[in-house]
Design a protein around this motif. Structure first.
Motif, mmCIF file in Angstrom:
data_model
loop_
_atom_site.group_PDB
_atom_site.id
_atom_site.type_symbol
_atom_site.label_atom_id
_atom_site.label_comp_id
_atom_site.label_asym_id
_atom_site.label_seq_id
_atom_site.Cartn_x
_atom_site.Cartn_y
_atom_site.Cartn_z
ATOM 1 N N ARG A 68 0.820 -1.474 -0.020
ATOM 2 C CA ARG A 68 -0.277 -0.148 -0.129
ATOM 3 C C ARG A 68 1.005 1.162 -0.053
ATOM 4 O O ARG A 68 0.108 2.392 -0.496
ATOM 5 N N TYR A 69 1.921 0.952 0.792
ATOM 6 C CA TYR A 69 3.025 2.182 0.758
ATOM 7 C C TYR A 69 4.402 2.314 0.008
ATOM 8 O O TYR A 69 4.800 3.197 -0.490
ATOM 9 N N GLY A 70 3.696 1.665 -1.631
ATOM 10 C CA GLY A 70 4.803 1.091 -2.391
ATOM 11 C C GLY A 70 6.218 1.103 -2.631
ATOM 12 O O GLY A 70 7.219 1.136 -3.466
ATOM 13 N N HIS A 71 6.354 0.261 -1.014
ATOM 14 C CA HIS A 71 7.530 -0.745 -0.965
ATOM 15 C C HIS A 71 8.124 -1.883 -2.037
ATOM 16 O O HIS A 71 8.814 -3.016 -1.931
ATOM 17 N N SER A 73 5.397 -4.636 -4.846
ATOM 18 C CA SER A 73 4.380 -4.999 -6.350
ATOM 19 C C SER A 73 4.099 -6.132 -5.542
ATOM 20 O O SER A 73 5.178 -7.041 -6.441
#
Length: 261
Positions: A68-71, A73
């Motif tokens: 959710r926080y882009g760390h 995929s």
């Protein structure tokens, strides 16, 4: 086992919450949940099977939070997670017929080595470095190997995945943590289906603890993202050493039996 008292279920829920918090940051949640279930009177094999069910909630929850926080995929990491699951299936099948004494004997020393590596390596932080192995090679070799270990035995799986992502993949420690969780989910899932087929999963206990794991992992993953390497690195060292000590403290540990302790 289907009629555990409410206070026992609450105890297991609390243990799972703490385990989910710790596991989402540094791994090692099993060193809390497995003893908790044994204390509650759940037989060893059922403990292993049920632990895989409740662990799915923790690793899945942490994976979603980091994604959710882009760390990470999750879509791009699906092939790795699938290989981790495949490895754990074969590991869990082996665990049903072959004792894991050799792994139990060596594991504490591997965990201590991981703690020393992360504790003494000053340049491990949030910055990515050059990778030492291609993504394809990493996916086809290291990932299923650790997944296999998770199916056979399990403790320290998160630490081993972390070590691989940092040393071989060149990941920063937050990115490594985020990617580790989804591979943990894959290896938990593969082993879970094997234990489910053998009928050694207690659903009531697993789902109760799964709720605790889910909430603990949400809190832990957010804490890790806020603090970065300042919290992940020392906690990884502490958890690895604590898990090694707990394994060596077991009177049934092969090394202690061999030494007559």
């Amino acid at each position: 086992m289907h009629d555990l008292a409410l206070h026992i279920l609450l105890f297991l829920f609390a243990a799972a919450f703490i385990a989910g918090f710790i596991d989402s940051i540094a791994g090692g949640g099993g060193m809390i949940t497995i003893p908790a279930m044994l204390i509650a009177g759940i037989p060893p094999l059922e403990t292993l099977g049920t632990n895989k069910l409740q662990s799915l909630f923790g690793s899945g929850s942490a994976s979603l939070a980091y994604a959710r926080y882009g760390h990470v995929s999750l879509k791009e990491q699906l092939p790795m997670a699938a290989m981790a699951a495949l490895g754990s299936v074969f590991g869990a099948l082996l665990a049903t017929v072959v004792p894991a004494d050799a792994l139990k004997a060596v594991l504490p020393f591997l965990l201590i080595a991981i703690a020393v590596y992360f504790g003494c390596k000053p340049n491990i932080g949030d910055v990515e470095r050059h990778h030492r192995i291609t993504k394809l090679a990493f996916t086809l070799t290291f990932v299923p190997l650790i997944g296999f270990y998770d199916g056979v035995f399990g403790p320290g799986t998160g630490s081993f995945f972390m070590l691989g992502f940092v040393t071989l993949g060149g990941f920063g420690i937050i990115k490594a943590t985020a990617h580790t969780k989804f591979l943990n989910f894959g290896s938990n899932l593969g082993a879970f289906f094997v234990f489910l087929a053998y009928g050694v999963v207690f659903w009531k206990v697993g789902l109760t603890m799964g709720a605790g794991q889910f909430l603990g992992a949400q809190v832990g993953s957010r804490f890790a993202m806020a603090k970065g390497a300042k919290i992940i690195k020392p906690l990884l060292v502490v958890v690895s050493i604590a898990l090694a000590v707990r394994l060596l403290a077991d009177p049934a540990h092969p090394l202690r039996i061999w030494l007559g302790m």
